[in-house]
Design a protein around this motif. Structure first.
Motif, PDB file in Angstrom:
ATOM      1  N   VAL A  30       1.848  19.988 -11.066  1.00 25.44           N
ATOM      2  CA  VAL A  30       2.374  18.895  -9.738  1.00 25.44           C
ATOM      3  C   VAL A  30       0.851  18.653  -8.846  1.00 25.44           C
ATOM      4  N   ILE A  32      -0.696  17.577  -5.029  1.00 29.50           N
ATOM      5  CA  ILE A  32       0.192  17.434  -3.944  1.00 29.50           C
ATOM      6  C   ILE A  32      -1.432  17.423  -3.176  1.00 29.50           C
ATOM      7  N   ASP A  74       9.848  21.738  -9.755  1.00 30.31           N
ATOM      8  CA  ASP A  74      10.560  19.855  -9.656  1.00 30.31           C
ATOM      9  C   ASP A  74       9.836  19.482  -8.330  1.00 30.31           C
ATOM     10  N   PRO A  75       8.808  18.484  -8.667  1.00 27.39           N
ATOM     11  CA  PRO A  75       7.391  18.491  -8.283  1.00 27.39           C
ATOM     12  C   PRO A  75       8.189  18.176  -6.645  1.00 27.39           C
ATOM     13  N   ASN A  76      10.063  17.739  -6.584  1.00 27.96           N
ATOM     14  CA  ASN A  76       9.908  16.777  -4.951  1.00 27.96           C
ATOM     15  C   ASN A  76      10.669  17.769  -4.249  1.00 27.96           C
ATOM     16  N   LYS A  77      11.274  19.570  -4.883  1.00 32.29           N
ATOM     17  CA  LYS A  77      10.860  20.666  -4.411  1.00 32.29           C
ATOM     18  C   LYS A  77       9.956  21.217  -3.514  1.00 32.29           C
ATOM     19  N   LEU A  79       7.478  19.236  -2.975  1.00 32.94           N
ATOM     20  CA  LEU A  79       6.652  18.444  -1.964  1.00 32.94           C
ATOM     21  C   LEU A  79       7.687  19.146  -0.612  1.00 32.94           C
ATOM     22  N   LYS A  80       8.757  19.031  -1.012  1.00 37.42           N
ATOM     23  CA  LYS A  80       9.976  19.455   0.380  1.00 37.42           C
ATOM     24  C   LYS A  80       9.533  20.354   0.474  1.00 37.42           C
ATOM     25  N   ASN A  81       9.028  21.669   0.140  1.00 41.35           N
ATOM     26  CA  ASN A  81       8.603  23.090   0.414  1.00 41.35           C
ATOM     27  C   ASN A  81       7.486  22.727   1.351  1.00 41.35           C
ATOM     28  N   GLU A  90       1.575  14.945   0.189  1.00 37.61           N
ATOM     29  CA  GLU A  90       2.114  13.360  -0.384  1.00 37.61           C
ATOM     30  C   GLU A  90       1.599  13.771  -2.073  1.00 37.61           C
ATOM     31  N   PHE A  91       1.690  12.914  -3.254  1.00 37.91           N
ATOM     32  CA  PHE A  91       2.074  13.617  -4.167  1.00 37.91           C
ATOM     33  C   PHE A  91       0.350  12.528  -4.113  1.00 37.91           C
TER      34      PHE A  91
END
Length: 150
Positions: A30, A32, A74-77, A79-81, A90-91
């Protein structure tokens, strides 16, 4: 035959139970984009990501504002972290220059992009069956009906 059926059902039941019990996320990378100004920002982002379950390695490139996380995550987790640290994230929006057919399209070319990268936008990819591709195919060595003058 009754005993064989019983044993086959027993074996199949145990194999399905063990696979449904634990679903591992696939190993992935991932990337970011996070703006980091100092060592403290870098350390805060790295510690927040390292504490996540499934993370194997974290690489930070402060010059490019890039965080690369490897692991079963998980990529979204991720990013959220990172966003929970108070940083804007952002990605990774850039792709290598050599993967794009038209890198100087207005939305693809970005002055702030790292060297050798352009923005990943739909307009940056070539449209299939364009006249440019048809013309180059006419003079290709792979085309048996190519121009005989060549």
């Amino acid at each position: 035959m009754g005993a064989l059926d019983y044993l086959s059902n027993f074996c199949s039941a145990t194999s399905t139970r063990s696979t449904s019990r634990s679903r591992r996320k696939p190993m992935q990378t991932v990337e970011i984009k996070v703006k980091m100004d100092c060592d403290g920002c870098e350390r805060r982002v790295k510690n927040s990501v390292k504490s996540m379950k499934g993370v194997k390695s974290v690489e930070i490139n402060r010059k490019q504002s890039r965080v690369t996380v490897n692991g079963n995550v998980d990529p979204n987790k991720v990013l959220k972290n990172i966003m929970s640290t108070g940083k804007r994230a952002e990605f990774w929006p850039y792709i290598p220059y050599n993967l794009v057919s038209y890198p100087y399209v207005s939305q693809a070319y970005d002055k702030r992009a790292p060297a050798g990268n352009v923005k990943n936008v739909v307009q940056a990819f070539s449209v299939p069956n364009t006249t440019d591709e048809q013309m180059t195919h006419l003079f290709s060595d792979d085309n048996p009906n190519a121009c005989s003058i060549m």
